[in-house]
Design an enzyme around this catalytic site. Sequence first.
Site, mmCIF file in Angstrom:
data_model
loop_
_atom_site.group_PDB
_atom_site.id
_atom_site.type_symbol
_atom_site.label_atom_id
_atom_site.label_comp_id
_atom_site.label_asym_id
_atom_site.label_seq_id
_atom_site.Cartn_x
_atom_site.Cartn_y
_atom_site.Cartn_z
ATOM 1 N N VAL A 137 3.662 1.272 2.663
ATOM 2 C CA VAL A 137 3.517 0.165 3.602
ATOM 3 C C VAL A 137 3.975 -1.109 2.905
ATOM 4 C CG1 VAL A 137 1.941 -1.155 5.056
ATOM 5 C CG2 VAL A 137 1.592 1.301 4.758
ATOM 6 N N GLY A 194 0.323 5.700 0.735
ATOM 7 C CA GLY A 194 -0.501 6.863 1.024
ATOM 8 C C GLY A 194 0.255 8.144 0.733
ATOM 9 N N GLY A 195 -0.325 9.250 1.179
ATOM 10 C CA GLY A 195 0.287 10.541 0.899
ATOM 11 C C GLY A 195 1.582 10.766 1.637
ATOM 12 N N MET A 196 1.803 10.055 2.762
ATOM 13 C CA MET A 196 2.995 10.301 3.569
ATOM 14 C C MET A 196 3.929 9.106 3.668
ATOM 15 S SD MET A 196 1.674 12.649 6.724
ATOM 16 C CE MET A 196 0.612 11.369 7.392
ATOM 17 N N GLY A 233 0.829 -1.204 0.000
ATOM 18 C CA GLY A 233 0.000 0.000 0.000
ATOM 19 C C GLY A 233 0.859 1.247 0.000
ATOM 20 N N ASP A 249 -8.037 11.327 11.280
ATOM 21 C CA ASP A 249 -8.188 10.945 9.868
ATOM 22 C C ASP A 249 -8.958 9.625 9.760
ATOM 23 O OD1 ASP A 249 -7.949 11.251 7.138
ATOM 24 O OD2 ASP A 249 -5.957 10.358 7.020
#
Length: 612
Positions: free
Chosen positions: A24, A19-21, A17, A133
């Site tokens: 994973v 994400g924006g930051m 995975g 979030d």
Amino acid sequence: MQQKILNGRYELERKVGEGGMARVYLGRDLRLSRAVAIKVLHSQYASDPSFIARFNHEAQAAANLRHPNIIDIYDVGQDDDIPYIVMEYVEGQDLKALLRLGGPLPIERAVEIAEQVASGLDAAHRAGLVHRDVKPQNIIISSTGVAKITDFGIAKSALSTSATETGVIFGTADYLSPEQARGLVATPASDIYSLGITLYEMLTARLPFSGENSVAVAMQHVSAQPPAPSSYNPRIPPQLENIILGAMEKDPARRPPSARAFAQMLQGYRRMGDQGTVVRTVPVPQQQPRQQQPRQQPAESDTVAYSPRPVPRPRPVTTPPTNRSLPPRPSIPEPAPRSSGLGFGGFLLGLLLIVGVIALVGALASGGLAGLMPSLNFQTPSYPTSAPAGGPTAAPIQGTAVPQVPAPQLLGLSREQALQALANQGLRPYEEQPRNSDSVADGQVMQQNPPAGQLIDATGVVSFAISLGPEVVVVTLNDLSKLREAVAVQQLQDNKLVPNVTYEQSDTVSKGFVIRQDPPAGYRLAAGDTVDLVVSTGNEFTMPDLAGMTEEQAKQRIAELGLAHEYTDYQGCDKLGDLCNRYGPGVVVSSVPGVGATVKRGDGVTLGVRQP
């Protein structure tokens, strides 16, 4: 990433995975021989010391949480310049992926997932941690059906000292609470709002708000009322709809008082024996209301301070008195079919009614019934008459005039003050949707109808609207210095901000990328404000004018620019011509490359100097 093992212990197997930051990875703890999930920060954040400090602090705070509905955090560390978090690996998929399969989830299943998530959030809140979030992407559904909250990467600990409180928006716009959208501090109530949005999406397969960009969506969270979820899925029962909309209240104080209370409300709904899931076709008749089930006793005191607000929305106002306080109006029978003659019984009944009415009117006029009905206190008022003196006067028909009062001044008052002012006059309030105003402060009444001073029935309605203050947008949280000029300009324009671009040479920032911005990222600005962007030209720049400097001054300036002085050409007046009269001996008259030429650091420069 070239490195496959972090700190000699955590082996990275494959990316699962991003994400924006962070990314994973599925990994393996070589020391304990178990599968783990390893979150590795993106390089642009890994080079920011302040971000790393907050990342480590919040990750360590989340590592102290132990709850069956929260992903366990095993370790937090850094290998050279690679910060990472080692977490429990859960075989399953995130809730967003389940929703993308199509169609809403079964009602019982959606409520069960939301109840589990609320239980996990309660554990985090009791530990002083606000997630900030909550969204389907951060809820993992295991292969056994257990919901687990993940990604506390932007969570806020009560013990944190990072200066990221107000003026900065965290979270995804689709699930953002109104207070976060306005740049205020996120609280446990913010997580409850986001979970309410998530439950809404689980049951309808759609989001309550949409827009052209994230700012448009965020503003709807602040001011727009969501469509009733039953309008998209008529199988949602009214009791469950109340719970969902209660969690999505704009005012945090009107939401469930805690995540535990929200979980108990969902649990109570699931246990209600008479709460069948049926398609709603026609309203339930009002004559025989269904007997309500007794409410379950809450486990703690924080669960009794809230009960879901009834629909329909928006905010309820005092309604006119219903027929329950008045005797029922007699029904008017349908007229019988006309016949060739009038029956004797009908004639006699009509005659008796006429005589009775005449007798009653006479008794009222003479006060003859006053002794029989003293509590009614009948009085015959005196009215002026134009009849001749001594002549008969007509008895006026006595009616009850509705008293009128002036509408109070509400403009500039707070919502509570406005409601109190109307209550003092016995008037009923109707609160319109709040909206932005450039002239009225946030939280004050900006409009009322009827206006102050106008006469209105003592039981009349006065509507008013609360100001949200000037419309504001927030500069993107991404550091614009990490973006190309075109991307940074587009983001500002999407947020209704005006970019002002200037250019500057830089050895450290690549050509075409933003060096700095003013105001800084996260600063709250009104629509139409200007943001200054300084864009790098790389190591190229324009050759300045050195004419008029002494030779030594010019050499010093060349060195400051990173250029190299190669040669000085001393020129006499025979070469300079008219320039000989403009510049004195030992003064620079020209340079190669010339003024305005494009140069880069390390280039050589030849000076033309009038011969001493």
